[in-house]
Structures are given as C-alpha cells and as structure tokens.
Design a protein around this motif. Structure first.
Motif, mmCIF file in Angstrom:
data_model
loop_
_atom_site.group_PDB
_atom_site.id
_atom_site.type_symbol
_atom_site.label_atom_id
_atom_site.label_comp_id
_atom_site.label_asym_id
_atom_site.label_seq_id
_atom_site.Cartn_x
_atom_site.Cartn_y
_atom_site.Cartn_z
ATOM 1 N N ARG A 61 50.527 34.718 41.426
ATOM 2 C CA ARG A 61 49.555 34.765 42.526
ATOM 3 C C ARG A 61 49.161 36.210 42.832
ATOM 4 N NH1 ARG A 61 51.104 31.953 48.138
ATOM 5 N NH2 ARG A 61 53.042 33.082 47.727
ATOM 6 N N ALA A 62 50.143 37.110 42.860
ATOM 7 C CA ALA A 62 49.855 38.515 43.156
ATOM 8 C C ALA A 62 48.920 39.115 42.107
ATOM 9 C CB ALA A 62 51.162 39.306 43.215
ATOM 10 N N ILE A 63 49.178 38.819 40.837
ATOM 11 C CA ILE A 63 48.352 39.365 39.750
ATOM 12 C C ILE A 63 46.922 38.825 39.822
ATOM 13 C CG2 ILE A 63 48.019 39.393 37.239
ATOM 14 C CD1 ILE A 63 51.153 39.290 37.042
ATOM 15 N N LEU A 64 46.784 37.518 39.972
ATOM 16 C CA LEU A 64 45.453 36.901 39.961
ATOM 17 C C LEU A 64 44.661 37.258 41.221
ATOM 18 C CD1 LEU A 64 46.324 33.389 38.472
ATOM 19 C CD2 LEU A 64 45.358 35.372 37.293
ATOM 20 N N HIS A 67 43.435 40.691 40.774
ATOM 21 C CA HIS A 67 42.343 40.615 39.781
ATOM 22 C C HIS A 67 41.017 40.200 40.437
ATOM 23 C CE1 HIS A 67 40.482 40.194 35.899
ATOM 24 N NE2 HIS A 67 40.382 38.880 35.966
ATOM 25 N N GLY A 68 41.079 39.770 41.692
ATOM 26 C CA GLY A 68 39.857 39.429 42.415
ATOM 27 C C GLY A 68 39.545 37.950 42.485
ATOM 28 N N LEU A 69 40.499 37.111 42.078
ATOM 29 C CA LEU A 69 40.255 35.673 42.102
ATOM 30 C C LEU A 69 40.628 35.080 43.463
ATOM 31 C CD1 LEU A 69 41.572 34.532 38.596
ATOM 32 C CD2 LEU A 69 39.279 35.298 39.244
ATOM 33 N N ARG A 70 40.052 33.928 43.738
ATOM 34 C CA ARG A 70 40.400 33.138 44.924
ATOM 35 C C ARG A 70 41.490 32.167 44.488
ATOM 36 N NH1 ARG A 70 38.510 31.743 49.925
ATOM 37 N NH2 ARG A 70 38.130 29.528 50.398
ATOM 38 N N VAL A 71 42.722 32.405 44.934
ATOM 39 C CA VAL A 71 43.908 31.759 44.362
ATOM 40 C C VAL A 71 44.566 30.819 45.372
ATOM 41 C CG1 VAL A 71 46.123 32.114 43.210
ATOM 42 C CG2 VAL A 71 44.288 33.802 42.937
ATOM 43 N N ILE A 283 47.983 44.521 36.955
ATOM 44 C CA ILE A 283 49.342 43.977 36.882
ATOM 45 C C ILE A 283 50.333 44.925 37.551
ATOM 46 C CG2 ILE A 283 51.210 43.392 35.276
ATOM 47 C CD1 ILE A 283 48.932 42.411 33.353
ATOM 48 N N ARG A 284 50.191 46.205 37.292
ATOM 49 C CA ARG A 284 51.089 47.198 37.890
ATOM 50 C C ARG A 284 50.995 47.177 39.420
ATOM 51 N NH1 ARG A 284 53.254 50.829 34.606
ATOM 52 N NH2 ARG A 284 52.574 50.820 32.432
ATOM 53 N N GLN A 285 49.779 47.213 39.917
ATOM 54 C CA GLN A 285 49.572 47.234 41.357
ATOM 55 C C GLN A 285 50.137 45.978 42.015
ATOM 56 O OE1 GLN A 285 48.293 49.833 43.079
ATOM 57 N NE2 GLN A 285 48.728 48.735 44.989
ATOM 58 N N ALA A 286 49.921 44.830 41.364
ATOM 59 C CA ALA A 286 50.357 43.551 41.932
ATOM 60 C C ALA A 286 51.875 43.449 42.010
ATOM 61 C CB ALA A 286 49.790 42.402 41.102
ATOM 62 N N LEU A 287 52.568 43.794 40.925
ATOM 63 C CA LEU A 287 54.010 43.556 40.858
ATOM 64 C C LEU A 287 54.825 44.553 41.673
ATOM 65 C CD1 LEU A 287 54.526 42.451 37.148
ATOM 66 C CD2 LEU A 287 54.327 41.044 39.199
ATOM 67 N N GLN A 288 54.266 45.719 41.948
ATOM 68 C CA GLN A 288 55.038 46.659 42.775
ATOM 69 C C GLN A 288 54.954 46.303 44.253
ATOM 70 O OE1 GLN A 288 53.613 50.612 42.071
ATOM 71 N NE2 GLN A 288 51.747 50.356 43.285
ATOM 72 N N ASN A 289 54.125 45.282 44.574
ATOM 73 C CA ASN A 289 54.005 44.845 45.971
ATOM 74 C C ASN A 289 54.390 43.385 46.192
ATOM 75 O OD1 ASN A 289 52.933 47.337 46.999
ATOM 76 N ND2 ASN A 289 51.010 46.847 45.990
#
Length: 433
Positions: A61-64, A67-71, A283-289
């Motif tokens: 969920r964090a990655i997508l 990425h700018g998607l509506r998840v 991916i980097r930005q998403a997983l560190q948060n």
C-alpha cells in the motif's frame, strides 16, 4: 434497517458463526450478483499467509500510494474501530457510507436469502468491494481472513496473488498438516495471474507449485527469483533487492526484523508486477515510512507490543528482540485465543524470558490464563486474569534494563494498544499542565 453505525456494527459483530447454511462463498456470490458484481469493476492484489500478510499488504500500500495510485485496502482485525478494515489511501470508510452499504446488503439478505445472514467477515468483504467499486480505486489490496480457498475474499480475480508464509494455525478449519494448510492458502492462485511466494518449507512449496502449474500462473519465490542480501540492522534496516532486471541496493526499511525484510521484498515484487513503471526512488521513500501498528511497535518507555499469534510469529519476535535489544531482559505478557498452537510459542518465550505473565481477554474464544500458564516451564510464572491490572503492575515495577513485551492474539494487542496510547496521552497532558 439500521439507523446508526453503532446499531449496525453491534449486529454484524454477532455474526461470528454464519447463520447461512449454503456452500462456502455461495451467500457472498449471491449478494454480489444482486449488487451488480462490484468486484468485477476493480483491480486487486490478493494476500494470504499465516504470518506477514498484513505487513506485506501495508508495505505494498505504501509503495502504490507513493506511486500516485488511489489504493483501497481491506485488512483484519481492526485495532480500535471497524472502519479501519476498509480504507482508501489510509482514509477510513465513513460511518455514513458504511451504514448505507450495510443497509443495502441487509435488504438483499432479508429479501433473497430468507434473512439468513452470512458471517461478520463475509458482510465486511461485501461492503469493502462495494466501497472500492463506488470510489473507483486504481487497485484494492485484499487480505484473507482464514485460509484462502473458501475465504470470502476469494470471489475476486486479482492481478497478483501473494502468499507470505505457512504455519500450523486454525487446524480445525484448514487442516492439521503444513501441506493441507498450503493447499488452502494456494486457493487464491488464479488462472495465468502471477504469484509472489515467501513460503520456505519445501513440502508447502510443492503444494503451491502444483496449484500454480494447474493455473498456468507465473510463480516468483523468495530466495529464488526474488533475492535479498546485505541486510543491516539499525533504526532503519537496509537490504539489497534483486528481481529480474531490478537491482536496488540499500533499500531503507523502518520495520524491524529479518521477517520484515522478507515482507518488504514480497511487497516490492507484487508492486512491480502490478505496475512495472514504479521507480526505485518511490520504493525507497515508501518503505522508510511504512509503519504497521501492533507489529514490534514500541509504545512508551521500554514497552513492545507485537501480534505474534503463532509459533512462526513468536520465532520472528524473539529473533528481532535479540538483534535490536540484545542486552535487555525480556518480561512477557501473553494472551491468546483457543484455536492456536500455544505450547510451542510459550516454550520459545520460556527460553529467553526473565519472567512469564499470562492473562486473558473478554472474548468467547479466548484461552484461559491458567491454561496458558500450565504450558510454561519457566521458574517465574505469574497469572492475572485482569490484563489491565497486570500491565499496570508490570509497568510500575519495570527496571531500566527490562523490556516489557506484550504479545499474543491480535485482538489482545488491539485492546492493549488502545489502553497504552490513552495512558501515554494522559501522561503527556498532565505534564503539559
């Protein structure tokens, strides 16, 4: 007709055992058909597994989202309120929308199923599918409840399926061997749709591979086509990720433990299979948060809560404790449901604990504290059926070199987390005054 969210949720919470006596998934399929099959209007990623499916879904969920998607995401259990189970980009379904969907479903059940309501989880699945279709999400991430093959979420056809791990759980429903449980989890595999697999036992892998071959589904296994290396422990973990042409060095990960590296690798792979255009920087930005509440979560000074609800989860918890806090003493507080293999988990905790505390929660399926304590061979065993009182006492007596680890059923962790967060907020407010 439900007139308030409280009336609605109070009723559906009573539907733990289904009153609908048809075949598995039959009621859900009938209801969805009468609703115009909302599940056919959404793209999905489907998650199953004994452990790690929630953390893997959360990382995906964090990655997508990054990425700018509506998840959309459908998860269980909730920690504080039922709305947490159905979210879009972390925004919970509103009480008004929930009530509207629930009344629509109830009317269909009264009219077409002779008032025989399916289970709580099946009702929640239908509401989630309605919400995601109505809100036109780009993708919905669906977590199975129990198993996979006859789980109510298995009415969907996902773009990607993910099977995280296999361990002995819910043996009265899923079977009493690793192979039988693997068969149930592998039921989410669909024709020619890719599958991402974190399962490591060879006998379970064999069952999953067979199902994949029957469905002509591309299969990607951790430690085969998905490889992690150079793991580094710290406040931010790091690992290198390799999958096909993708080579990402030193991926940062805020979640602690080697098992979370596995979960993150599965999440990256599932995300890339869904959309190959996702950037490494995303991916980097998403997983560190990407944090996941109730999973090796520190609340306050010297307190860790973790929903290690079976022996595999307990193994991961203990390994993470040893790596992150090698010089601390571990005092455990444990409560669980009856339908789990407690003995192995308790024996593992016995080996590393300075003391073992057992308690219980107010649920029909809760295991009794004294029964759990009887499975411990530790020299320091304490039983207190009142979990709030037990926690208060242990917090008051905790020494500087001790960690208080509260673990077991996720339902227990949900109650404990709410209690501890409120306690922390009250302490903060009193200091401010």
């Amino acid at each position: 007709m439900f007139h308030s969210i409280e009336e609605c949720t109070n009723f559906i919470f009573t539907l733990k055992a289904s009153t609908y006596k048809g075949q598995p998934l039959e009621a859900v399929r009938k209801i969805l058909q009468l609703l115009g099959n909302p599940e056919e209007k959404v793209k999905f990623i489907h998650f199953a597994g004994s452990n790690g499916k929630g953390s893997t879904l959360n990382a995906t969920r964090a990655i997508l989202t990054e990425h700018g998607l509506r998840v959309g995401a459908f998860i269980s259990p909730h920690l504080e309120r039922v709305n947490e189970r159905i979210t879009i980009n972390h925004t919970q379904i509103s009480d008004e929308a929930f009530l509207q969907y629930a009344n629509k479903v109830a009317k269909i059940i009264e009219t077409n199923l002779d008032g025989q309501f399916p289970s709580f989880f099946e009702i929640m699945t239908v509401i989630a599918l309605m919400h995601f279709a109505n809100e036109k999400v780009d993708v919905a991430l669906m977590e199975t409840g129990i198993g996979g093959r006859i789980d109510s979420t298995n009415v969907i056809t996902p773009e990607v399926s993910v099977i995280t791990t296999i361990s002995l759980e819910h043996t009265d429903i899923l079977g009493d061997t690793i192979e039988k449980i693997a068969f149930e989890k592998a039921g989410i595999i669909k024709f020619e749709k890719p599958v991402v697999v974190g399962v490591k036992q060879m006998n379970a892998q064999k069952v999953i591979r067979q199902r994949g071959a029957e469905c002509n589904a591309p299969m990607y296994f951790l430690n085969e086509s998905i490889v992690t290396s150079n793991e580094k422990i710290g406040l931010l973990q790091q690992f290198d990720y390799h999958f096909q042409q993708h080579v990402f060095p030193s991926i940062p990960l805020v979640m602690q433990g080697n098992h979370q590296i596995d979960n993150a690798a599965l999440a990256i792979t599932a995300s890339l299979l869904f959309d190959r255009n996702i950037k490494e920087s995303t991916i980097r930005q998403a997983l560190q948060n990407a944090r996941w509440e109730g999973r090796f979560e520190q609340i306050g000074e010297g307190v860790i809560i973790d929903g290690a609800h079976n022996s595999e989860g307990t193994t991961a918890l203990i390994e993470t404790l040893k790596k992150v806090y090698p010089n601390k003493q571990y005092k455990f507080i444990y409560a669980a449901l009856q339908d789990k293999d407690h003995e192995m988990s308790i024996q593992m905790m016995d080996q590393v604990a300075s003391a073992m505390n057992f308690t219980e929660i107010d649920l029909p399926r809760a295991a009794k504290a004294r029964v759990l304590a009887s499975k411990s061979s530790h020299s320091k065993v304490n039983v207190n059926e009142n979990w709030m009182q037990l926690i208060e006492v242990e917090l008051a007596n905790r020494k500087e070199n001790e960690l208080l680890i509260i673990t077991g059923s996720l339902y227990f962790i949900a109650e404990v987390r709410k209690f501890l967060v409120e306690k922390e907020e009250n302490c903060h407010d009193s200091k401010v005054r």
